[in-house]
Design a protein around this motif. Structure first.
Motif, PDB file in Angstrom:
ATOM      1  N   GLY A   1       0.808  -1.381  -0.166  1.00 10.27           N
ATOM      2  CA  GLY A   1       0.047  -0.110  -0.227  1.00 10.27           C
ATOM      3  C   GLY A   1       0.675   1.362   0.033  1.00 10.27           C
ATOM      4  O   GLY A   1       0.427   2.547   0.364  1.00 10.27           O
ATOM      5  N   LYS A   2       1.896   1.090  -0.404  1.00  8.48           N
ATOM      6  CA  LYS A   2       3.026   2.398  -0.518  1.00  8.48           C
ATOM      7  C   LYS A   2       2.226   3.645  -1.175  1.00  8.48           C
ATOM      8  O   LYS A   2       2.516   4.505  -1.050  1.00  8.48           O
ATOM      9  CB  LYS A   2       4.305   1.886  -1.005  1.00  8.48           C
ATOM     10  N   SER A   3       1.630   3.207  -2.337  1.00 11.12           N
ATOM     11  CA  SER A   3       0.954   4.289  -3.288  1.00 11.12           C
ATOM     12  C   SER A   3      -0.103   5.082  -2.773  1.00 11.12           C
ATOM     13  O   SER A   3      -0.475   5.852  -3.101  1.00 11.12           O
ATOM     14  CB  SER A   3       0.549   3.661  -4.590  1.00 11.12           C
ATOM     15  N   LEU A   4      -0.755   4.510  -1.676  1.00  7.02           N
ATOM     16  CA  LEU A   4      -1.717   5.143  -0.953  1.00  7.02           C
ATOM     17  C   LEU A   4      -1.317   6.453  -0.573  1.00  7.02           C
ATOM     18  O   LEU A   4      -2.460   7.400  -0.541  1.00  7.02           O
ATOM     19  CB  LEU A   4      -2.263   4.406   0.099  1.00  7.02           C
ATOM     20  N   SER A   5      -0.105   6.780   0.006  1.00  5.73           N
ATOM     21  CA  SER A   5       0.303   7.975   0.304  1.00  5.73           C
ATOM     22  C   SER A   5       0.290   8.917  -0.983  1.00  5.73           C
ATOM     23  O   SER A   5      -0.522  10.091  -0.757  1.00  5.73           O
ATOM     24  CB  SER A   5       1.496   8.049   0.793  1.00  5.73           C
ATOM     25  N   SER A   6       0.480   8.704  -1.967  1.00  6.48           N
ATOM     26  CA  SER A   6       0.556   9.579  -3.201  1.00  6.48           C
ATOM     27  C   SER A   6      -0.964   9.658  -3.401  1.00  6.48           C
ATOM     28  O   SER A   6      -1.520  10.776  -3.896  1.00  6.48           O
ATOM     29  CB  SER A   6       1.168   8.881  -4.491  1.00  6.48           C
ATOM     30  N   CYS A   7      -1.666   8.892  -3.227  1.00  3.25           N
ATOM     31  CA  CYS A   7      -3.417   8.835  -3.698  1.00  3.25           C
ATOM     32  C   CYS A   7      -3.723   9.709  -2.703  1.00  3.25           C
ATOM     33  O   CYS A   7      -4.614  10.680  -2.885  1.00  3.25           O
ATOM     34  CB  CYS A   7      -4.007   7.554  -3.603  1.00  3.25           C
ATOM     35  N   LEU A   8      -3.555   9.687  -1.269  1.00  2.00           N
ATOM     36  CA  LEU A   8      -4.075  10.754  -0.321  1.00  2.00           C
ATOM     37  C   LEU A   8      -3.850  12.050  -0.714  1.00  2.00           C
ATOM     38  O   LEU A   8      -4.621  13.023  -0.459  1.00  2.00           O
ATOM     39  CB  LEU A   8      -3.729  10.297   1.033  1.00  2.00           C
ATOM     40  N   LEU A   9      -2.515  12.248  -1.263  1.00  2.07           N
ATOM     41  CA  LEU A   9      -2.138  13.566  -1.565  1.00  2.07           C
ATOM     42  C   LEU A   9      -2.741  14.440  -2.430  1.00  2.07           C
ATOM     43  O   LEU A   9      -2.897  15.619  -2.855  1.00  2.07           O
ATOM     44  CB  LEU A   9      -0.816  13.803  -1.851  1.00  2.07           C
ATOM     45  N   GLU A  10      -3.845  13.549  -3.470  1.00  4.74           N
ATOM     46  CA  GLU A  10      -4.583  14.046  -4.558  1.00  4.74           C
ATOM     47  C   GLU A  10      -5.885  14.667  -3.804  1.00  4.74           C
ATOM     48  O   GLU A  10      -6.885  14.959  -4.407  1.00  4.74           O
ATOM     49  CB  GLU A  10      -4.803  12.988  -5.429  1.00  4.74           C
ATOM     50  N   LEU A  11      -6.311  14.512  -2.572  1.00  2.28           N
ATOM     51  CA  LEU A  11      -7.428  14.867  -1.892  1.00  2.28           C
ATOM     52  C   LEU A  11      -7.329  16.561  -2.185  1.00  2.28           C
ATOM     53  O   LEU A  11      -6.587  17.156  -1.828  1.00  2.28           O
ATOM     54  CB  LEU A  11      -7.158  14.635  -0.300  1.00  2.28           C
ATOM     55  N   GLU A  12      -8.734  16.741  -2.353  1.00  6.53           N
ATOM     56  CA  GLU A  12      -8.968  18.063  -3.016  1.00  6.53           C
ATOM     57  C   GLU A  12      -9.585  18.841  -1.776  1.00  6.53           C
ATOM     58  O   GLU A  12     -10.335  18.338  -0.767  1.00  6.53           O
ATOM     59  CB  GLU A  12     -10.261  18.243  -4.045  1.00  6.53           C
ATOM     60  N   LEU A  13      -8.896  20.122  -1.326  1.00  5.74           N
ATOM     61  CA  LEU A  13      -9.101  20.885  -0.214  1.00  5.74           C
ATOM     62  C   LEU A  13      -9.664  22.122  -0.792  1.00  5.74           C
ATOM     63  O   LEU A  13      -9.344  22.570  -2.103  1.00  5.74           O
ATOM     64  CB  LEU A  13      -7.900  20.973   0.420  1.00  5.74           C
ATOM     65  N   PRO A  14     -10.229  23.067   0.055  1.00  3.76           N
ATOM     66  CA  PRO A  14     -10.512  24.449  -0.225  1.00  3.76           C
ATOM     67  C   PRO A  14      -9.374  25.068  -0.462  1.00  3.76           C
ATOM     68  O   PRO A  14      -8.300  24.874   0.122  1.00  3.76           O
ATOM     69  CB  PRO A  14     -11.619  24.849   0.888  1.00  3.76           C
ATOM     70  N   GLU A  15      -9.571  26.335  -0.838  1.00  2.00           N
ATOM     71  CA  GLU A  15      -8.347  26.996  -1.161  1.00  2.00           C
ATOM     72  C   GLU A  15      -7.909  27.423   0.369  1.00  2.00           C
ATOM     73  O   GLU A  15      -8.662  27.685   1.075  1.00  2.00           O
ATOM     74  CB  GLU A  15      -8.593  28.535  -2.027  1.00  2.00           C
ATOM     75  N   HIS A  16      -6.730  27.620   0.472  1.00  4.42           N
ATOM     76  CA  HIS A  16      -6.213  28.144   1.595  1.00  4.42           C
ATOM     77  C   HIS A  16      -5.310  29.275   1.410  1.00  4.42           C
ATOM     78  O   HIS A  16      -4.177  29.256   0.648  1.00  4.42           O
ATOM     79  CB  HIS A  16      -5.005  26.895   2.157  1.00  4.42           C
ATOM     80  N   HIS A  17      -5.722  30.340   2.206  1.00  5.70           N
ATOM     81  CA  HIS A  17      -4.673  31.688   1.948  1.00  5.70           C
ATOM     82  C   HIS A  17      -3.839  31.654   3.278  1.00  5.70           C
ATOM     83  O   HIS A  17      -4.314  31.623   4.476  1.00  5.70           O
ATOM     84  CB  HIS A  17      -5.729  32.711   2.155  1.00  5.70           C
ATOM     85  N   HIS A  18      -2.526  31.842   2.839  1.00  6.26           N
ATOM     86  CA  HIS A  18      -1.262  31.675   3.785  1.00  6.26           C
ATOM     87  C   HIS A  18      -1.200  33.279   4.443  1.00  6.26           C
ATOM     88  O   HIS A  18      -1.782  34.196   3.800  1.00  6.26           O
ATOM     89  CB  HIS A  18      -0.280  31.441   3.169  1.00  6.26           C
ATOM     90  N   PRO A  19      -0.834  33.181   5.728  1.00  5.74           N
ATOM     91  CA  PRO A  19      -0.652  34.247   6.397  1.00  5.74           C
ATOM     92  C   PRO A  19       0.299  35.212   5.602  1.00  5.74           C
ATOM     93  O   PRO A  19       1.175  34.981   4.832  1.00  5.74           O
ATOM     94  CB  PRO A  19       0.320  34.078   7.677  1.00  5.74           C
ATOM     95  N   PRO A  20       0.306  36.580   5.725  1.00  3.75           N
ATOM     96  CA  PRO A  20       1.094  37.593   4.854  1.00  3.75           C
ATOM     97  C   PRO A  20       2.565  37.480   5.077  1.00  3.75           C
ATOM     98  O   PRO A  20       3.130  37.845   4.235  1.00  3.75           O
ATOM     99  CB  PRO A  20       0.700  38.963   5.465  1.00  3.75           C
TER     100      PRO A  20
END
Length: 108
Positions: free
Chosen positions: A87-106
């Motif tokens: 299951g080593k490729s599961l980590s790469s698969c999880l990194l494809e998880l779609e997240l809402p846009e994230h605005h970084h601190p200034p």
């Protein structure tokens, strides 16, 4: 945005259990990961392959989350005929998880 833009990941296994660590690339992004990368989201993301429960463990000192995916490897490494038995490729698969846009601190 994809999880891979904020974190890297590493997978491991024990029998029919896979664990995936998700580590924030920047310490300031850990709270965002806590909010958006839940056990429920990970379970849904792997709905086709994870038959059991998904547990999440928080490691704030490391800026990391560890997910334990039960009944996830088709019977386990020694019993599965799958190409990626560990299951080593599961980590790469999880990194494809779609997240809402994230605005970084200034100050970034």
């Amino acid at each position: 945005m994809k999880l891979r833009e904020l974190a890297h990941a590493r997978a491991g296994d024990k029998g029919n259990i896979s664990n995936i660590s998700v580590i924030a690339l920047e310490a300031g992004d850990y709270a965002f990961l806590l909010e958006h990368v839940t056990a429920e989201r990970v379970k849904l993301h792997f709905a086709d392959i994870v038959a059991g429960k998904v547990e999440r463990y928080e490691m704030p000192a490391l800026g990391a989350l560890n997910f334990v995916l039960h009944d996830a490897l088709g019977g386990g490494v020694t019993r599965s005929l799958s190409l990626d038995a560990h299951g080593k490729s599961l980590s790469s698969c999880l990194l494809e998880l779609e997240l809402p846009e994230h605005h970084h601190p200034p100050n970034r």
